[in-house]
Design a protein around this motif. Sequence first.
Motif, short mmCIF file in Angstrom:
data_model
loop_
_atom_site.label_atom_id
_atom_site.label_comp_id
_atom_site.label_asym_id
_atom_site.label_seq_id
_atom_site.Cartn_x
_atom_site.Cartn_y
_atom_site.Cartn_z
N ALA A 42 10.58 7.67 10.23
CA ALA A 42 11.56 6.87 10.95
C ALA A 42 12.94 6.95 10.30
O ALA A 42 13.07 7.35 9.13
CB ALA A 42 11.10 5.41 10.99
N ALA A 43 13.95 6.56 11.05
CA ALA A 43 15.33 6.57 10.55
C ALA A 43 15.53 5.53 9.45
O ALA A 43 16.41 5.66 8.61
CB ALA A 43 16.31 6.29 11.70
N ARG A 44 14.70 4.51 9.46
CA ARG A 44 14.79 3.49 8.42
C ARG A 44 13.54 3.54 7.54
O ARG A 44 12.49 4.01 7.99
CB ARG A 44 14.97 2.11 9.04
CG ARG A 44 13.81 1.69 9.91
CD ARG A 44 14.13 0.55 10.85
NE ARG A 44 14.12 -0.72 10.16
CZ ARG A 44 14.09 -1.89 10.79
NH1 ARG A 44 14.11 -1.94 12.10
NH2 ARG A 44 14.07 -3.00 10.12
N PRO A 45 13.63 3.07 6.33
CA PRO A 45 12.45 3.08 5.46
C PRO A 45 11.34 2.18 6.03
O PRO A 45 11.61 1.09 6.51
CB PRO A 45 12.95 2.51 4.13
CG PRO A 45 14.43 2.47 4.23
CD PRO A 45 14.81 2.52 5.67
N VAL A 46 10.12 2.67 5.98
CA VAL A 46 8.95 1.93 6.45
C VAL A 46 7.97 1.84 5.29
O VAL A 46 7.70 2.83 4.62
CB VAL A 46 8.29 2.66 7.65
CG1 VAL A 46 7.02 1.95 8.08
CG2 VAL A 46 9.27 2.78 8.82
N GLU A 47 7.46 0.63 5.05
CA GLU A 47 6.53 0.44 3.94
C GLU A 47 5.32 -0.35 4.38
O GLU A 47 5.42 -1.24 5.23
CB GLU A 47 7.21 -0.31 2.79
CG GLU A 47 6.28 -0.53 1.60
CD GLU A 47 6.91 -1.30 0.45
OE1 GLU A 47 6.20 -2.14 -0.12
OE2 GLU A 47 8.08 -1.06 0.15
N LEU A 48 4.18 -0.01 3.80
CA LEU A 48 3.00 -0.83 3.95
C LEU A 48 2.34 -0.97 2.60
O LEU A 48 2.51 -0.13 1.71
CB LEU A 48 2.06 -0.28 5.02
CG LEU A 48 1.00 0.73 4.68
CD1 LEU A 48 -0.34 0.03 4.70
CD2 LEU A 48 0.97 1.81 5.72
N SER A 49 1.63 -2.06 2.44
CA SER A 49 1.00 -2.38 1.17
C SER A 49 -0.51 -2.38 1.34
O SER A 49 -1.02 -2.87 2.34
CB SER A 49 1.47 -3.78 0.73
OG SER A 49 0.72 -4.23 -0.37
N VAL A 50 -1.20 -1.80 0.36
CA VAL A 50 -2.66 -1.79 0.34
C VAL A 50 -3.12 -2.39 -0.97
O VAL A 50 -2.62 -2.03 -2.04
CB VAL A 50 -3.21 -0.35 0.49
CG1 VAL A 50 -4.72 -0.32 0.28
CG2 VAL A 50 -2.84 0.23 1.86
N VAL A 51 -4.06 -3.32 -0.87
CA VAL A 51 -4.66 -3.93 -2.06
C VAL A 51 -6.15 -3.64 -2.03
O VAL A 51 -6.83 -3.96 -1.05
CB VAL A 51 -4.41 -5.46 -2.10
CG1 VAL A 51 -5.12 -6.08 -3.31
CG2 VAL A 51 -2.92 -5.77 -2.12
N LEU A 52 -6.63 -3.01 -3.07
CA LEU A 52 -8.06 -2.77 -3.25
C LEU A 52 -8.54 -3.79 -4.27
O LEU A 52 -8.09 -3.79 -5.41
CB LEU A 52 -8.31 -1.34 -3.75
CG LEU A 52 -7.76 -0.23 -2.88
CD1 LEU A 52 -8.06 1.13 -3.51
CD2 LEU A 52 -8.29 -0.30 -1.46
N THR A 53 -9.43 -4.66 -3.84
CA THR A 53 -9.84 -5.76 -4.70
C THR A 53 -11.34 -5.99 -4.55
O THR A 53 -12.08 -5.07 -4.22
CB THR A 53 -8.99 -7.02 -4.39
OG1 THR A 53 -9.24 -8.00 -5.39
CG2 THR A 53 -9.21 -7.57 -3.01
N ASN A 54 -11.78 -7.20 -4.78
CA ASN A 54 -13.20 -7.50 -4.76
C ASN A 54 -13.52 -8.57 -3.71
O ASN A 54 -12.62 -9.15 -3.10
CB ASN A 54 -13.68 -7.92 -6.15
CG ASN A 54 -12.88 -9.09 -6.68
OD1 ASN A 54 -12.58 -10.04 -5.97
ND2 ASN A 54 -12.53 -9.03 -7.95
#
Length: 168
Positions: A42-54
């Motif tokens: 995309a023209a703008r920054p795109v972010e997603l977050s992933v958390v691997l936990t319990n």
Amino acid sequence: MSLDITIDADEEWDSSTDWARLAEAAAQAAIAESAFPGLVQAARPVELSVVLTNDEEVRGLNAEWRGKDKPTNVLSFPQAEADELDDADTPGPELLLGDIVLARETCAREAEEKALPLTSHATHLLVHGTLHLLGYDHLDDETAEDMEAREIRALARLGLANPYEVAA
């Protein structure tokens, strides 16, 4: 697109797996099969977050946010509104898609029950979670069929079998 990954229970998540690469590939495949394929570049920054936990951590989140006091395999917390997803090609501030959280024990148990490697099942759950961040759901038969079809195509991009045929 950038991915922020946190491994809370790193002693339980196999350190020989490149979880960041796996999560990024899953997210990109899901995005490619969504109504917003341009998000990857995309023209703008795109972010997603992933958390691997319990399971314990996911149980707490599930109780707090969904009123269900039990662990589940994946939780998704969307942050972007539909109009923001539509406008991702317009330059602007960073677009935060949201957070995906996976529970190790539940994921591992389900993978074993399905006779799948944990990485394959986790990839499916990351695709599933990413589609939730993009507004897809499975609340009725029609939306469930659409979401499953997108998951199947995204997983095929990654060389993985249809998880719904395997389960049948």
